[in-house]
Design an enzyme around this catalytic site. Structure first.
Site, short mmCIF file in Angstrom:
data_model
loop_
_atom_site.label_atom_id
_atom_site.label_comp_id
_atom_site.label_asym_id
_atom_site.label_seq_id
_atom_site.Cartn_x
_atom_site.Cartn_y
_atom_site.Cartn_z
N GLU A 45 1.08 -1.18 0.33
CA GLU A 45 0.08 0.15 -0.21
C GLU A 45 0.57 0.71 -0.26
OE1 GLU A 45 -3.40 1.57 2.86
OE2 GLU A 45 -1.92 0.39 3.76
N LYS A 115 -10.03 1.99 -1.98
CA LYS A 115 -10.84 1.59 -0.43
C LYS A 115 -11.83 1.90 0.02
CE LYS A 115 -7.78 0.69 3.81
NZ LYS A 115 -5.62 1.11 4.76
N CYS A 147 -5.36 -3.88 3.19
CA CYS A 147 -4.46 -3.45 4.33
C CYS A 147 -5.79 -4.05 5.34
CB CYS A 147 -4.24 -1.73 4.53
SG CYS A 147 -3.03 -1.64 6.23
N VAL A 180 -3.44 -9.70 13.88
CA VAL A 180 -4.94 -9.50 13.24
C VAL A 180 -3.94 -10.29 11.94
CG1 VAL A 180 -6.60 -7.63 13.17
CG2 VAL A 180 -5.78 -7.71 14.83
#
Length: 266
Positions: A45, A115, A147, A180
């Protein structure tokens, strides 16, 4: 038409605002992927500008097509490869900026994705996208997310129901939230029975932002086929789309999804 593809995820550090330097670094890593016969290459990104350029977002934002996509287009055309990247995009309305991923092949830009779920201060920097669509390249059906969205199963599931057999996440994911990244990336592959390519940033910016690295390529069973460990690294794996078919038969989440309850297309 082959069901096997050599794919690559590029992990890289970036110099804030140095587009020329970042593009050169990206090209060096792309060339490493090409040496390993990769035909689909994913960049992180905001790889061309760095992530923490919030004071100069408008200055560094580009149109698509534009400077960065033209640069990658030349590489894609020369080597007949597909490249996925993510940059700051100027919107149609003056002053609006999107965090946008795109797919480039030798015949041009195949599609882009803005996004839709913004992280923290991104809500002040960017405008939210409002559309999900699958981008086709031969038998690869690519679902793009970016992301933070690796933690949103809804987008991945909608893309899968639209036909995606590979989910791609250009990312600048934080080191603190590796737990995560680790679980979510594998979960998205398992629950959708598809491959995942997650290309992440490395390094640090403005002393307080530390990226997690650990870019990875994951199979439909959630196995990590390749994972980056160096600051600048290209990881490569061969994926077989037949495994998507097999996994969706073995664990038929998509077949058994009660669409009447969830209405994922609305």
């Amino acid at each position: 038409m082959t069901l096997k593809h050599v794919v690559a995820a590029i992990q890289m550090n970036c110099e804030l605002g140095n587009k020329a330097g970042n593009l050169q670094r990206a090209q060096m890593l792309i060339e490493q992927a090409l040496e390993q016969q990769a035909t689909l290459i994913v960049l992180p990104e905001l790889f061309n500008t760095g992530y923490r350029v919030e004071e100069q977002d408008w200055q560094y934002a580009e149109t698509i097509p534009g400077e960065t996509t033209d640069y990658l287009q030349r590489i894609a055309t020369q080597h007949d490869v597909t490249i996925i990247g993510c940059i700051l995009e100027r919107g149609e309305i003056e002053g609006t900026i999107f965090d946008t991923a795109f797919v480039i092949a030798k015949n041009g830009i195949l599609g882009k994705y803005r996004k839709t779920h913004l992280w923290d201060q991104e809500n002040l920097r960017f405008t939210r996208g409002d559309a999900l669509s699958v981008i086709h390249k031969d038998d690869l059906k690519i679902g793009l997310q970016i992301c933070y969205e690796i933690g949103f199963p809804e987008g991945a599931r909608i893309l899968t129901l639209q036909g995606a057999n590979i989910l791609v996440y250009p990312s600048a994911f934080g080191e603190k939230r590796y737990y995560v990244w680790d679980i979510a990336s594998r979960a998205r592959a398992i629950e959708n029975g598809c491959f995942v390519i997650a290309a992440n940033r490395s390094g640090s910016e403005k002393q307080s932002t530390h990226f997690g690295g650990k870019s990875r390529i994951i199979d439909p069973q959630g196995n990590v086929l390749a994972e980056a460990v160096q600051e600048d690294e290209c990881i490569v794996a061969t994926i077989d789309l037949q495994r998507v078919i097999q996994q969706r038969r073995e664990v038929p989440y998509l077949r058994d999804l009660n669409k009447a309850v969830f209405h994922p297309s609305e």
